[in-house]
Write a protein that holds these residues in place. Sequence first.
Motif, PDB file in Angstrom:
ATOM      1  N   SER A   4       0.853  -1.193   0.000  1.00 27.51           N
ATOM      2  CA  SER A   4       0.000   0.000   0.000  1.00 27.51           C
ATOM      3  C   SER A   4       0.893   1.249   0.000  1.00 27.51           C
ATOM      4  CB  SER A   4      -0.903  -0.026   1.223  1.00 27.51           C
ATOM      5  OG  SER A   4      -0.118   0.132   2.384  1.00 27.51           O
TER       6      SER A   4
ATOM      7  N   CYS B  57      -6.037  -5.585   5.742  1.00 30.60           N
ATOM      8  CA  CYS B  57      -7.151  -5.479   4.806  1.00 30.60           C
ATOM      9  C   CYS B  57      -8.304  -6.317   5.360  1.00 30.60           C
ATOM     10  CB  CYS B  57      -6.727  -5.996   3.436  1.00 30.60           C
ATOM     11  SG  CYS B  57      -8.087  -6.184   2.273  1.00 30.60           S
ATOM     12  N   THR B  64      -2.271  -2.956   5.039  1.00 30.54           N
ATOM     13  CA  THR B  64      -2.703  -1.769   4.302  1.00 30.54           C
ATOM     14  C   THR B  64      -3.245  -0.740   5.284  1.00 30.54           C
ATOM     15  OG1 THR B  64      -4.189  -0.901   2.597  1.00 30.54           O
ATOM     16  CG2 THR B  64      -5.028  -2.717   3.920  1.00 30.54           C
ATOM     17  N   GLU B  65      -3.179   0.543   4.898  1.00 30.23           N
ATOM     18  CA  GLU B  65      -3.740   1.591   5.744  1.00 30.23           C
ATOM     19  C   GLU B  65      -5.184   1.870   5.349  1.00 30.23           C
ATOM     20  OE1 GLU B  65      -1.392   1.855   3.586  1.00 30.23           O
ATOM     21  OE2 GLU B  65      -1.452   3.745   2.450  1.00 30.23           O
ATOM     22  N   GLU B  66      -5.649   1.171   4.294  1.00 23.38           N
ATOM     23  CA  GLU B  66      -7.034   1.370   3.858  1.00 23.38           C
ATOM     24  C   GLU B  66      -7.906   0.222   4.352  1.00 23.38           C
ATOM     25  OE1 GLU B  66      -5.758   3.530  -0.295  1.00 23.38           O
ATOM     26  OE2 GLU B  66      -5.113   1.522   0.213  1.00 23.38           O
ATOM     27  N   GLU B  67      -9.234   0.360   4.166  1.00 23.66           N
ATOM     28  CA  GLU B  67     -10.115  -0.708   4.610  1.00 23.66           C
ATOM     29  C   GLU B  67      -9.895  -1.964   3.767  1.00 23.66           C
ATOM     30  OE1 GLU B  67     -14.579  -0.449   5.171  1.00 23.66           O
ATOM     31  OE2 GLU B  67     -13.837   1.445   6.017  1.00 23.66           O
TER      32      GLU B  67
END
Lengths: 201, 201
Positions: A4, B57, B64-67
Amino acid sequence: MSFSPLVDRLLESLRVLPGVGPKTAQRMALHLLEREREGGERLASVLAQALAEVGYCQRCRTLTEEELCGLCRSTRRDERLLCVVESPADMLAIEEAGGYSGQYFVLHGHLSPLDGIGPEDIGLDLLEARLAEDGVDEVILATNPTVEGEATAHYIATQLTGRQIRLSRLAYGVPMGGELEYVDGGTLSRAFNGRLPFSGE
Amino acid sequence: MSFSPLVDRLLESLRVLPGVGPKTAQRMALHLLEREREGGERLASVLAQALAEVGYCQRCRTLTEEELCGLCRSTRRDERLLCVVESPADMLAIEEAGGYSGQYFVLHGHLSPLDGIGPEDIGLDLLEARLAEDGVDEVILATNPTVEGEATAHYIATQLTGRQIRLSRLAYGVPMGGELEYVDGGTLSRAFNGRLPFSGE
Protein backbone atom coordinates in the motif's frame (compact mmCIF):
# COMPACT_ATOMS: atom_id res chain seq x y z
CA MET A 1 2.59 -4.70 -7.73
CA SER A 2 3.76 -3.25 -4.48
CA PHE A 3 2.46 -2.73 -0.97
CA SER A 4 0.00 0.00 0.00
CA PRO A 5 1.16 3.63 -0.51
CA LEU A 6 2.06 4.16 3.15
CA VAL A 7 3.97 0.87 3.43
CA ASP A 8 5.82 1.76 0.22
CA ARG A 9 6.77 5.12 1.71
CA LEU A 10 8.08 3.30 4.79
CA LEU A 11 10.23 1.03 2.58
CA GLU A 12 11.63 4.05 0.80
CA SER A 13 12.30 5.95 4.04
CA LEU A 14 14.20 3.00 5.52
CA ARG A 15 16.65 3.21 2.63
CA VAL A 16 18.33 6.29 4.11
CA LEU A 17 19.98 3.86 6.51
CA PRO A 18 23.50 2.91 5.38
CA GLY A 19 23.74 -0.50 3.72
CA VAL A 20 19.97 -0.93 3.42
CA GLY A 21 18.74 -1.86 -0.07
CA PRO A 22 15.22 -2.70 -1.28
CA LYS A 23 15.18 -6.27 0.06
CA THR A 24 16.49 -5.34 3.52
CA ALA A 25 14.08 -2.39 3.70
CA GLN A 26 11.20 -4.76 2.97
CA ARG A 27 12.35 -7.20 5.62
CA MET A 28 12.71 -4.38 8.16
CA ALA A 29 9.31 -2.84 7.39
CA LEU A 30 7.46 -6.17 7.59
CA HIS A 31 9.33 -7.09 10.77
CA LEU A 32 8.30 -3.83 12.44
CA LEU A 33 4.69 -3.95 11.21
CA GLU A 34 4.14 -7.64 11.91
CA ARG A 35 6.14 -8.40 15.01
CA GLU A 36 7.75 -5.34 16.58
CA ARG A 37 5.22 -2.52 16.67
CA GLU A 38 6.23 -1.45 20.15
CA GLY A 39 9.93 -1.39 19.31
CA GLY A 40 9.11 0.45 16.10
CA GLU A 41 7.19 3.14 17.94
CA ARG A 42 10.06 3.57 20.37
CA LEU A 43 12.49 3.83 17.46
CA ALA A 44 10.34 6.47 15.73
CA SER A 45 10.07 8.62 18.84
CA VAL A 46 13.70 8.27 20.00
CA LEU A 47 14.93 9.00 16.46
CA ALA A 48 12.77 12.14 16.21
CA GLN A 49 13.92 13.29 19.64
CA ALA A 50 17.60 12.60 18.91
CA LEU A 51 17.45 14.51 15.62
CA ALA A 52 15.76 17.43 17.33
CA GLU A 53 18.01 17.58 20.39
CA VAL A 54 21.42 16.12 19.60
CA GLY A 55 23.94 18.69 18.45
CA TYR A 56 27.64 19.30 19.00
CA CYS A 57 29.37 19.70 22.35
CA GLN A 58 30.33 23.38 22.60
CA ARG A 59 33.83 22.48 23.65
CA CYS A 60 34.87 19.34 21.74
CA ARG A 61 32.16 19.14 19.05
CA THR A 62 31.26 15.52 19.71
CA LEU A 63 27.59 14.56 19.40
CA THR A 64 25.59 15.28 22.53
CA GLU A 65 22.19 16.62 23.55
CA GLU A 66 23.82 18.60 26.35
CA GLU A 67 25.81 21.82 26.18
CA LEU A 68 28.98 20.01 27.21
CA CYS A 69 29.54 16.30 26.72
CA GLY A 70 30.37 13.91 29.55
CA LEU A 71 34.09 13.91 28.79
CA CYS A 72 34.35 17.69 28.71
CA ARG A 73 32.50 17.94 32.03
CA SER A 74 34.67 15.27 33.62
CA THR A 75 37.27 16.46 36.10
CA ARG A 76 39.29 13.26 35.72
CA ARG A 77 40.60 13.91 32.23
CA ASP A 78 43.98 15.45 31.60
CA GLU A 79 43.36 18.94 30.18
CA ARG A 80 46.92 19.20 28.89
CA LEU A 81 46.35 16.56 26.22
CA LEU A 82 44.04 17.15 23.28
CA CYS A 83 43.37 14.46 20.67
CA VAL A 84 41.94 15.63 17.35
CA VAL A 85 39.78 13.01 15.54
CA GLU A 86 37.63 13.02 12.43
CA SER A 87 34.48 11.49 13.93
CA PRO A 88 32.75 10.56 17.19
CA ALA A 89 33.21 6.90 16.17
CA ASP A 90 37.02 7.40 16.18
CA MET A 91 36.76 8.98 19.63
CA LEU A 92 34.79 5.99 20.87
CA ALA A 93 37.32 3.55 19.37
CA ILE A 94 40.19 5.31 21.18
CA GLU A 95 38.24 5.33 24.45
CA GLU A 96 37.46 1.64 24.09
CA ALA A 97 41.13 0.86 23.42
CA GLY A 98 41.85 2.49 26.77
CA GLY A 99 45.04 4.15 27.94
CA TYR A 100 44.33 7.72 26.80
CA SER A 101 43.27 10.06 29.56
CA GLY A 102 43.20 13.44 27.79
CA GLN A 103 40.45 15.30 26.01
CA TYR A 104 39.19 15.30 22.42
CA PHE A 105 38.27 17.55 19.58
CA VAL A 106 36.00 16.21 16.82
CA LEU A 107 36.30 17.61 13.29
CA HIS A 108 33.29 15.80 11.77
CA GLY A 109 35.17 15.16 8.54
CA HIS A 110 38.34 16.42 6.94
CA LEU A 111 39.35 19.32 4.73
CA SER A 112 38.11 18.79 1.20
CA PRO A 113 38.37 21.97 -0.90
CA LEU A 114 36.79 20.25 -3.93
CA ASP A 115 33.63 19.54 -1.90
CA GLY A 116 33.70 23.05 -0.45
CA ILE A 117 34.71 21.84 3.01
CA GLY A 118 37.06 24.42 4.49
CA PRO A 119 38.65 25.03 7.93
CA GLU A 120 35.51 26.49 9.53
CA ASP A 121 33.35 23.56 8.41
CA ILE A 122 35.50 21.23 10.47
CA GLY A 123 35.57 23.61 13.45
CA LEU A 124 39.18 24.78 13.21
CA ASP A 125 38.16 28.26 14.40
CA LEU A 126 36.83 26.69 17.59
CA LEU A 127 40.01 24.59 17.92
CA GLU A 128 42.15 27.75 17.59
CA ALA A 129 40.10 29.52 20.26
CA ARG A 130 40.49 26.55 22.56
CA LEU A 131 44.25 26.39 22.10
CA ALA A 132 44.54 30.16 22.65
CA GLU A 133 43.42 29.53 26.23
CA ASP A 134 46.31 28.35 28.31
CA GLY A 135 46.42 24.73 29.33
CA VAL A 136 46.99 22.39 26.38
CA ASP A 137 50.58 21.10 26.18
CA GLU A 138 50.20 18.55 23.42
CA VAL A 139 47.88 18.11 20.46
CA ILE A 140 47.67 14.55 19.11
CA LEU A 141 46.58 14.62 15.48
CA ALA A 142 44.60 11.38 15.19
CA THR A 143 42.97 12.01 11.82
CA ASN A 144 42.70 8.95 9.56
CA PRO A 145 45.88 7.69 7.82
CA THR A 146 44.36 8.58 4.43
CA VAL A 147 45.37 11.27 1.96
CA GLU A 148 42.63 13.60 3.23
CA GLY A 149 43.34 12.84 6.88
CA GLU A 150 47.07 13.51 6.38
CA ALA A 151 46.38 16.78 4.57
CA THR A 152 44.07 17.90 7.37
CA ALA A 153 46.70 17.01 9.99
CA HIS A 154 49.32 19.01 8.07
CA TYR A 155 47.01 22.00 7.78
CA ILE A 156 46.34 22.01 11.52
CA ALA A 157 50.07 21.58 12.24
CA THR A 158 50.90 24.60 10.05
CA GLN A 159 48.35 26.71 11.89
CA LEU A 160 49.84 25.83 15.25
CA THR A 161 53.48 26.60 14.51
CA GLY A 162 54.74 29.35 16.77
CA ARG A 163 52.65 28.25 19.72
CA GLN A 164 54.23 26.51 22.71
CA ILE A 165 52.34 23.31 21.96
CA ARG A 166 53.83 19.92 21.17
CA LEU A 167 52.31 18.22 18.14
CA SER A 168 52.18 14.49 17.63
CA ARG A 169 50.65 12.02 15.26
CA LEU A 170 49.61 8.39 15.94
CA ALA A 171 52.41 5.91 15.21
CA TYR A 172 52.28 4.13 11.86
CA GLY A 173 53.28 0.52 11.51
CA VAL A 174 52.11 -3.04 11.18
CA PRO A 175 48.87 -3.75 13.07
CA MET A 176 49.08 -6.06 16.09
CA GLY A 177 48.07 -9.64 15.45
CA GLY A 178 48.30 -9.27 11.69
CA GLU A 179 50.51 -11.32 9.39
CA LEU A 180 53.22 -9.50 7.47
CA GLU A 181 52.23 -11.33 4.32
CA TYR A 182 48.92 -9.49 4.23
CA VAL A 183 50.11 -6.02 5.24
CA ASP A 184 50.04 -3.55 2.33
CA GLY A 185 53.29 -2.19 0.93
CA GLY A 186 52.79 1.41 2.09
CA THR A 187 52.29 0.32 5.69
CA LEU A 188 55.24 -2.08 5.52
CA SER A 189 57.68 0.52 4.21
CA ARG A 190 56.49 3.00 6.87
CA ALA A 191 57.09 0.32 9.50
CA PHE A 192 60.64 -0.23 8.17
CA ASN A 193 61.46 3.45 8.13
CA GLY A 194 60.10 3.88 11.63
CA ARG A 195 61.81 0.80 13.10
CA LEU A 196 62.66 0.94 16.79
CA PRO A 197 65.52 -0.48 18.87
CA PHE A 198 64.57 -3.92 20.13
CA SER A 199 63.87 -3.68 23.84
CA GLY A 200 63.01 -7.30 24.47
CA GLU A 201 59.87 -6.30 26.41
CA MET B 1 32.73 5.05 27.69
CA SER B 2 29.76 5.52 25.43
CA PHE B 3 27.94 8.32 23.65
CA SER B 4 25.56 10.72 25.38
CA PRO B 5 22.43 9.18 26.99
CA LEU B 6 20.12 10.14 24.11
CA VAL B 7 22.50 8.86 21.43
CA ASP B 8 22.88 5.62 23.42
CA ARG B 9 19.09 5.28 23.50
CA LEU B 10 19.02 5.75 19.73
CA LEU B 11 21.63 2.97 19.29
CA GLU B 12 19.56 0.67 21.44
CA SER B 13 16.30 1.51 19.65
CA LEU B 14 17.85 0.79 16.25
CA ARG B 15 18.57 -2.75 17.39
CA VAL B 16 14.89 -3.73 17.02
CA LEU B 17 15.62 -3.81 13.28
CA PRO B 18 16.32 -7.35 12.06
CA GLY B 19 20.01 -8.10 11.51
CA VAL B 20 21.19 -4.93 13.27
CA GLY B 21 23.83 -5.51 15.98
CA PRO B 22 25.76 -2.96 18.08
CA LYS B 23 28.26 -2.00 15.35
CA THR B 24 25.63 -1.53 12.64
CA ALA B 25 23.40 0.42 15.03
CA GLN B 26 26.32 2.76 15.74
CA ARG B 27 27.02 3.23 12.04
CA MET B 28 23.34 3.94 11.37
CA ALA B 29 22.96 6.41 14.25
CA LEU B 30 26.10 8.36 13.33
CA HIS B 31 25.11 8.36 9.65
CA LEU B 32 21.69 9.80 10.47
CA LEU B 33 23.01 12.36 12.96
CA GLU B 34 25.99 13.45 10.92
CA ARG B 35 24.87 13.27 7.32
CA GLU B 36 21.19 12.41 6.90
CA ARG B 37 19.15 14.44 9.35
CA GLU B 38 16.45 15.18 6.82
CA GLY B 39 16.12 11.54 5.78
CA GLY B 40 16.15 10.55 9.44
CA GLU B 41 13.31 12.92 10.25
CA ARG B 42 11.30 11.57 7.34
CA LEU B 43 11.98 8.01 8.54
CA ALA B 44 10.85 8.85 12.09
CA SER B 45 7.61 10.45 10.94
CA VAL B 46 6.73 7.87 8.25
CA LEU B 47 7.48 5.04 10.67
CA ALA B 48 5.26 6.55 13.37
CA GLN B 49 2.48 7.13 10.85
CA ALA B 50 2.75 3.63 9.37
CA LEU B 51 2.63 1.99 12.81
CA ALA B 52 -0.41 4.09 13.74
CA GLU B 53 -2.34 3.60 10.50
CA VAL B 54 -1.33 0.35 8.81
CA GLY B 55 -3.52 -2.58 9.73
CA TYR B 56 -4.96 -5.59 7.91
CA CYS B 57 -7.15 -5.48 4.81
CA GLN B 58 -10.65 -6.51 5.95
CA ARG B 59 -10.96 -8.95 3.12
CA CYS B 60 -7.53 -10.54 2.54
CA ARG B 61 -5.65 -9.50 5.71
CA THR B 62 -2.62 -8.10 3.90
CA LEU B 63 -1.00 -4.99 5.38
CA THR B 64 -2.70 -1.77 4.30
CA GLU B 65 -3.74 1.59 5.74
CA GLU B 66 -7.03 1.37 3.86
CA GLU B 67 -10.12 -0.71 4.61
CA LEU B 68 -9.56 -2.82 1.51
CA CYS B 69 -6.18 -3.26 -0.16
CA GLY B 70 -5.55 -2.40 -3.81
CA LEU B 71 -5.83 -6.01 -4.96
CA CYS B 72 -9.15 -6.59 -3.20
CA ARG B 73 -10.56 -3.37 -4.69
CA SER B 74 -9.32 -4.25 -8.17
CA THR B 75 -11.96 -5.42 -10.66
CA ARG B 76 -9.37 -7.10 -12.85
CA ARG B 77 -8.55 -9.99 -10.53
CA ASP B 78 -10.19 -13.37 -10.89
CA GLU B 79 -12.48 -13.80 -7.88
CA ARG B 80 -12.75 -17.54 -8.43
CA LEU B 81 -9.12 -18.14 -7.44
CA LEU B 82 -7.89 -17.61 -3.90
CA CYS B 83 -4.26 -18.07 -2.93
CA VAL B 84 -3.51 -18.56 0.79
CA VAL B 85 -0.03 -17.33 1.86
CA GLU B 86 1.76 -16.98 5.18
CA SER B 87 2.95 -13.39 4.79
CA PRO B 88 2.59 -10.21 2.72
CA ALA B 89 6.17 -10.83 1.50
CA ASP B 90 5.06 -14.17 -0.02
CA MET B 91 2.17 -12.40 -1.72
CA LEU B 92 4.56 -9.84 -3.19
CA ALA B 93 6.93 -12.57 -4.39
CA ILE B 94 4.06 -14.33 -6.22
CA GLU B 95 2.90 -11.04 -7.76
CA GLU B 96 6.43 -10.24 -8.90
CA ALA B 97 6.79 -13.69 -10.47
CA GLY B 98 3.69 -12.81 -12.52
CA GLY B 99 1.17 -15.17 -14.08
CA TYR B 100 -1.30 -15.38 -11.19
CA SER B 101 -4.43 -13.29 -11.62
CA GLY B 102 -6.56 -14.37 -8.67
CA GLN B 103 -6.89 -13.00 -5.17
CA TYR B 104 -5.06 -13.67 -1.91
CA PHE B 105 -5.57 -14.42 1.72
CA VAL B 106 -2.76 -13.68 4.19
CA LEU B 107 -2.44 -15.79 7.35
CA HIS B 108 0.38 -13.76 9.00
CA GLY B 109 2.06 -16.89 10.25
CA HIS B 110 1.13 -20.53 10.59
CA LEU B 111 -0.57 -22.74 13.14
CA SER B 112 1.70 -23.33 16.11
CA PRO B 113 -0.15 -24.83 19.08
CA LEU B 114 2.98 -24.79 21.25
CA ASP B 115 3.22 -21.00 20.85
CA GLY B 116 -0.51 -20.65 21.39
CA ILE B 117 -1.19 -19.72 17.77
CA GLY B 118 -4.52 -21.28 16.81
CA PRO B 119 -6.87 -21.04 13.82
CA GLU B 120 -8.34 -17.66 14.77
CA ASP B 121 -4.92 -16.08 15.19
CA ILE B 122 -4.16 -16.74 11.55
CA GLY B 123 -7.60 -15.55 10.43
CA LEU B 124 -9.14 -18.89 9.51
CA ASP B 125 -12.55 -17.70 10.75
CA LEU B 126 -12.39 -14.86 8.23
CA LEU B 127 -11.26 -17.31 5.54
CA GLU B 128 -14.23 -19.58 6.30
CA ALA B 129 -16.62 -16.64 6.09
CA ARG B 130 -15.14 -15.61 2.77
CA LEU B 131 -15.45 -19.09 1.32
CA ALA B 132 -19.04 -19.38 2.57
CA GLU B 133 -19.93 -16.61 0.13
CA ASP B 134 -20.34 -18.04 -3.33
CA GLY B 135 -17.65 -17.35 -5.86
CA VAL B 136 -14.39 -19.10 -5.06
CA ASP B 137 -13.80 -22.23 -7.20
CA GLU B 138 -10.24 -23.02 -6.19
CA VAL B 139 -8.12 -22.41 -3.12
CA ILE B 140 -4.36 -22.59 -3.71
CA LEU B 141 -2.58 -23.42 -0.46
CA ALA B 142 0.72 -21.57 -0.89
CA THR B 143 2.00 -21.85 2.69
CA ASN B 144 5.73 -22.46 3.04
CA PRO B 145 7.09 -25.95 2.26
CA THR B 146 8.11 -26.36 5.91
CA VAL B 147 6.71 -28.67 8.57
CA GLU B 148 4.56 -25.84 10.00
CA GLY B 149 3.44 -24.63 6.59
CA GLU B 150 2.45 -28.16 5.56
CA ALA B 151 0.54 -28.72 8.78
CA THR B 152 -1.32 -25.44 8.32
CA ALA B 153 -2.21 -26.36 4.71
CA HIS B 154 -3.50 -29.75 5.90
CA TYR B 155 -5.60 -28.12 8.61
CA ILE B 156 -7.20 -25.73 6.13
CA ALA B 157 -7.79 -28.59 3.68
CA THR B 158 -9.57 -30.60 6.37
CA GLN B 159 -11.81 -27.67 7.17
CA LEU B 160 -12.82 -27.27 3.55
CA THR B 161 -13.77 -30.88 2.81
CA GLY B 162 -17.43 -31.09 1.84
CA ARG B 163 -17.47 -27.72 0.07
CA GLN B 164 -17.58 -27.52 -3.72
CA ILE B 165 -14.11 -25.98 -3.81
CA ARG B 166 -11.05 -27.37 -5.52
CA LEU B 167 -7.91 -27.40 -3.38
CA SER B 168 -4.39 -27.22 -4.74
CA ARG B 169 -0.86 -26.86 -3.44
CA LEU B 170 2.15 -25.31 -5.19
CA ALA B 171 4.23 -27.88 -7.12
CA TYR B 172 7.35 -29.23 -5.40
CA GLY B 173 10.50 -29.92 -7.34
CA VAL B 174 13.98 -28.75 -8.23
CA PRO B 175 14.25 -24.94 -8.48
CA MET B 176 14.87 -23.45 -11.92
CA GLY B 177 18.48 -22.53 -12.67
CA GLY B 178 19.82 -24.57 -9.77
CA GLU B 179 22.34 -27.39 -10.04
CA LEU B 180 21.16 -30.85 -9.00
CA GLU B 181 24.37 -31.35 -7.04
CA TYR B 182 23.30 -28.66 -4.58
CA VAL B 183 19.63 -29.55 -4.25
CA ASP B 184 18.78 -31.14 -0.88
CA GLY B 185 17.70 -34.77 -0.70
CA GLY B 186 14.11 -34.11 0.35
CA THR B 187 13.50 -31.84 -2.62
CA LEU B 188 15.21 -34.25 -4.98
CA SER B 189 13.14 -37.26 -3.92
CA ARG B 190 9.95 -35.15 -4.19
CA ALA B 191 11.02 -34.17 -7.69
CA PHE B 192 11.57 -37.83 -8.62
CA ASN B 193 8.21 -38.95 -7.25
CA GLY B 194 6.45 -36.11 -9.03
CA ARG B 195 8.24 -36.57 -12.37
CA LEU B 196 6.30 -35.51 -15.46
CA PRO B 197 6.18 -36.87 -19.02
CA PHE B 198 8.79 -35.10 -21.14
CA SER B 199 6.98 -32.71 -23.45
CA GLY B 200 9.99 -31.32 -25.26
CA GLU B 201 8.80 -27.73 -24.74
